[in-house]
Write a protein that holds these residues in place. Sequence first.
Motif, PDB file in Angstrom:
ATOM      1  N   GLN A  28       1.070  -0.977  -0.082  1.00 48.86           N
ATOM      2  CA  GLN A  28      -0.413   0.354   0.139  1.00 48.86           C
ATOM      3  C   GLN A  28       0.758   1.136  -0.159  1.00 48.86           C
ATOM      4  OE1 GLN A  28      -3.281  -0.381  -0.774  1.00 48.86           O
ATOM      5  NE2 GLN A  28      -2.660  -2.597  -0.696  1.00 48.86           N
ATOM      6  N   LYS A  31       2.576   2.141  -3.334  1.00 49.21           N
ATOM      7  CA  LYS A  31       1.423   2.564  -4.111  1.00 49.21           C
ATOM      8  C   LYS A  31       0.588   4.620  -4.336  1.00 49.21           C
ATOM      9  CE  LYS A  31      -2.067  -1.668  -4.935  1.00 49.21           C
ATOM     10  NZ  LYS A  31      -2.738  -1.747  -5.804  1.00 49.21           N
ATOM     11  N   SER A  44       6.240  -1.837 -18.024  1.00 53.35           N
ATOM     12  CA  SER A  44       4.893  -1.258 -17.812  1.00 53.35           C
ATOM     13  C   SER A  44       3.791  -1.802 -17.811  1.00 53.35           C
ATOM     14  CB  SER A  44       4.678  -0.011 -19.004  1.00 53.35           C
ATOM     15  OG  SER A  44       5.814   1.268 -18.910  1.00 53.35           O
ATOM     16  N   LYS A  45       4.070  -3.293 -18.866  1.00 53.95           N
ATOM     17  CA  LYS A  45       3.055  -4.591 -18.998  1.00 53.95           C
ATOM     18  C   LYS A  45       3.387  -5.044 -17.904  1.00 53.95           C
ATOM     19  CE  LYS A  45       1.485  -8.016 -21.654  1.00 53.95           C
ATOM     20  NZ  LYS A  45       1.988  -9.033 -22.547  1.00 53.95           N
ATOM     21  N   VAL A  48       1.501  -2.899 -14.516  1.00 54.08           N
ATOM     22  CA  VAL A  48       0.173  -2.871 -15.110  1.00 54.08           C
ATOM     23  C   VAL A  48       0.054  -4.372 -14.002  1.00 54.08           C
ATOM     24  CG1 VAL A  48      -1.917  -3.472 -15.884  1.00 54.08           C
ATOM     25  CG2 VAL A  48      -0.398  -1.884 -16.554  1.00 54.08           C
ATOM     26  N   LYS A  49      -0.071  -5.366 -13.884  1.00 55.24           N
ATOM     27  CA  LYS A  49      -0.124  -6.190 -13.388  1.00 55.24           C
ATOM     28  C   LYS A  49      -0.314  -6.039 -11.662  1.00 55.24           C
ATOM     29  CE  LYS A  49       1.850  -9.545 -16.094  1.00 55.24           C
ATOM     30  NZ  LYS A  49       2.761 -10.818 -17.056  1.00 55.24           N
ATOM     31  N   TYR A  50       0.872  -5.301 -11.398  1.00 57.51           N
ATOM     32  CA  TYR A  50       0.084  -4.587  -9.296  1.00 57.51           C
ATOM     33  C   TYR A  50      -0.408  -3.422  -9.380  1.00 57.51           C
ATOM     34  CZ  TYR A  50       4.082  -8.305  -9.455  1.00 57.51           C
ATOM     35  OH  TYR A  50       5.132  -9.364  -9.357  1.00 57.51           O
ATOM     36  N   ASP A  51      -0.641  -2.739 -10.256  1.00 53.50           N
ATOM     37  CA  ASP A  51      -2.069  -1.936 -10.067  1.00 53.50           C
ATOM     38  C   ASP A  51      -1.379  -0.835 -10.320  1.00 53.50           C
ATOM     39  OD1 ASP A  51      -4.355  -0.980 -10.306  1.00 53.50           O
ATOM     40  OD2 ASP A  51      -4.786  -1.291  -8.297  1.00 53.50           O
ATOM     41  N   ILE A  52      -0.124  -0.606 -10.528  1.00 51.78           N
ATOM     42  CA  ILE A  52       0.487   0.061  -9.864  1.00 51.78           C
ATOM     43  C   ILE A  52       0.832   1.505 -10.741  1.00 51.78           C
ATOM     44  CG2 ILE A  52       3.135   1.377  -9.943  1.00 51.78           C
ATOM     45  CD1 ILE A  52       2.038  -0.544  -7.142  1.00 51.78           C
ATOM     46  N   ARG A  53       0.347   2.821 -10.451  1.00 54.67           N
ATOM     47  CA  ARG A  53       0.444   3.792 -11.909  1.00 54.67           C
ATOM     48  C   ARG A  53       1.677   3.928 -11.510  1.00 54.67           C
ATOM     49  NH1 ARG A  53      -1.394   9.145  -9.177  1.00 54.67           N
ATOM     50  NH2 ARG A  53      -0.024   7.776  -7.630  1.00 54.67           N
TER      51      ARG A  53
END
Length: 73
Positions: A28, A31, A44-45, A48-53
């Motif tokens: 958390q 993030k 980048s791909k 995305v799997k880790y939901d990181i901006r």
Amino acid sequence: IDPLIFTSPSNVRFFFEIIKMISEDLLQNIKKIGLVISIGPKTSKELVKYDIRFSESKMHSLNDLAEFLKSRI
């Protein structure tokens, strides 16, 4: 942590494996980091799997990444 830079998909995977081993709560905090930079589309791909901006460097060398970082801070 100011900027966090990822230079490969495996770099992303290993980083998050280590974070999860230390403490799930750290995820958390990751993030909340204001500037996460990816060196290119494959990295980048994985982020995305880790939901990181993140922001992606348009050029994909370490020198270009350094220039991108300088322009963001």
